[in-house]
Design a protein around this motif. Structure first.
Motif, mmCIF file in Angstrom:
data_model
loop_
_atom_site.group_PDB
_atom_site.id
_atom_site.type_symbol
_atom_site.label_atom_id
_atom_site.label_comp_id
_atom_site.label_asym_id
_atom_site.label_seq_id
_atom_site.Cartn_x
_atom_site.Cartn_y
_atom_site.Cartn_z
ATOM 1 N N TYR A 103 0.860 -1.174 0.000
ATOM 2 C CA TYR A 103 0.000 0.000 0.000
ATOM 3 C C TYR A 103 0.900 1.229 0.000
ATOM 4 C CZ TYR A 103 -2.887 3.639 2.104
ATOM 5 O OH TYR A 103 -3.533 4.821 2.362
ATOM 6 N N ASN A 105 1.021 5.641 -0.093
ATOM 7 C CA ASN A 105 0.405 6.954 -0.026
ATOM 8 C C ASN A 105 1.348 7.896 -0.763
ATOM 9 O OD1 ASN A 105 0.437 9.765 1.647
ATOM 10 N ND2 ASN A 105 -1.622 8.966 1.347
ATOM 11 N N MET A 134 -2.708 10.492 -3.048
ATOM 12 C CA MET A 134 -3.343 9.297 -3.604
ATOM 13 C C MET A 134 -2.979 8.114 -2.720
ATOM 14 S SD MET A 134 -2.604 9.432 -7.703
ATOM 15 C CE MET A 134 -0.819 9.531 -7.565
ATOM 16 N N ASN A 135 -3.925 7.238 -2.498
ATOM 17 C CA ASN A 135 -3.685 5.987 -1.797
ATOM 18 C C ASN A 135 -3.862 4.857 -2.792
ATOM 19 O OD1 ASN A 135 -3.339 7.108 0.870
ATOM 20 N ND2 ASN A 135 -5.505 7.618 0.753
ATOM 21 N N LYS A 136 -2.812 4.070 -3.007
ATOM 22 C CA LYS A 136 -2.836 3.034 -4.038
ATOM 23 C C LYS A 136 -2.259 1.729 -3.506
ATOM 24 C CE LYS A 136 -4.156 5.687 -7.456
ATOM 25 N NZ LYS A 136 -5.414 5.505 -8.120
ATOM 26 N N TYR A 138 -0.225 -1.765 -4.620
ATOM 27 C CA TYR A 138 0.754 -2.062 -5.651
ATOM 28 C C TYR A 138 1.214 -3.509 -5.558
ATOM 29 C CZ TYR A 138 4.410 -1.487 -2.075
ATOM 30 O OH TYR A 138 5.190 -1.601 -0.957
ATOM 31 N N ILE A 164 2.126 0.428 -9.741
ATOM 32 C CA ILE A 164 1.128 1.267 -9.072
ATOM 33 C C ILE A 164 0.375 1.997 -10.177
ATOM 34 C CG2 ILE A 164 0.728 3.133 -7.424
ATOM 35 C CD1 ILE A 164 3.502 2.611 -6.268
ATOM 36 N N LYS A 165 -0.934 1.978 -10.146
ATOM 37 C CA LYS A 165 -1.709 2.631 -11.197
ATOM 38 C C LYS A 165 -1.326 4.102 -11.296
ATOM 39 C CE LYS A 165 -6.350 2.927 -12.990
ATOM 40 N NZ LYS A 165 -7.755 2.612 -12.757
ATOM 41 N N TRP A 166 -0.875 4.531 -12.465
ATOM 42 C CA TRP A 166 -0.435 5.883 -12.804
ATOM 43 C C TRP A 166 0.872 6.275 -12.133
ATOM 44 C CZ3 TRP A 166 -5.844 6.627 -11.000
ATOM 45 C CH2 TRP A 166 -6.745 6.416 -12.025
#
Length: 180
Positions: A103, A105, A134-136, A138, A164-166
């Motif tokens: 995860y 941030n 953004m919280n993503k 991965y 990670i998306k983007w």
């Protein structure tokens, strides 16, 4: 086909490693993480703490918490878990593929052109208007190697793809770990 399968099984059973079942290690990594997106030139440098546990003689679990310092207005905090499969290639050297999840941030600066949807040739002409977060989740895929300096102290290097998306990255780490 049976002979090939037999040979692969025999090779896998004959491998031994430093990481024994139940062995624990703590460590620290220094990393450089270039962003792997088109048209973006950004590399964050960071610091991470890790805990490793030998689940079996070949399988090691790792928990990681790290922070990548601000570069061009963007910073990242992450918490993740990886699995290493250890291969002993010398008396003091292990190599391993790794896979994991985590995860992140991601904090960054929002510019006027991003708000207005304008593409600018130069970042120097752009005005900062705020920040975003953004919280993503991965995934990691990579490889590493470690060298035993002493019975308790290892040094190592890792490279992994962080999807990670983007915000795909390629962290390259050097680190040290201590067995207790």
């Amino acid at each position: 086909m049976k002979k090939l399968l037999f040979c692969l099984c025999a090779m896998a059973m004959s491998l031994t490693t430093f990481a024994q079942k139940g062995e624990s290690r703590v460590g620290i990594n220094l990393n450089a993480s270039p962003l792997m997106e088109d048209g973006v030139s950004l590399t964050n440098f960071g610091l991470a703490a890790k805990y490793q546990y030998g689940l079996t003689d070949h399988v090691r679990l790792e928990g990681v918490a790290g922070y990548d310092f601000k570069a061009k207005g963007a910073s990242l905090f992450e918490v993740g878990a990886n699995v290493h499969y250890l291969f002993k290639i010398g008396e003091k050297i292990n190599v391993y593929p790794l896979a994991g999840i985590g995860y992140a941030n991601i904090k960054g600066v929002v510019t006027k052109s991003e708000v207005e949807g304008i593409t600018r040739e130069s970042d120097n002409d752009d005005e900062e208007v705020g920040s975003s977060s953004m919280n993503k989740f991965y995934y990691n895929l990579g490889a590493g190697a470690e060298y035993a300096l002493t019975d308790r102290l290892n040094v190592g290097v890792e490279i992994k793809w962080q999807g990670i998306k983007w915000f795909n990255r390629l962290p390259i780490s050097i680190g040290v770990s201590y067995k207790f």
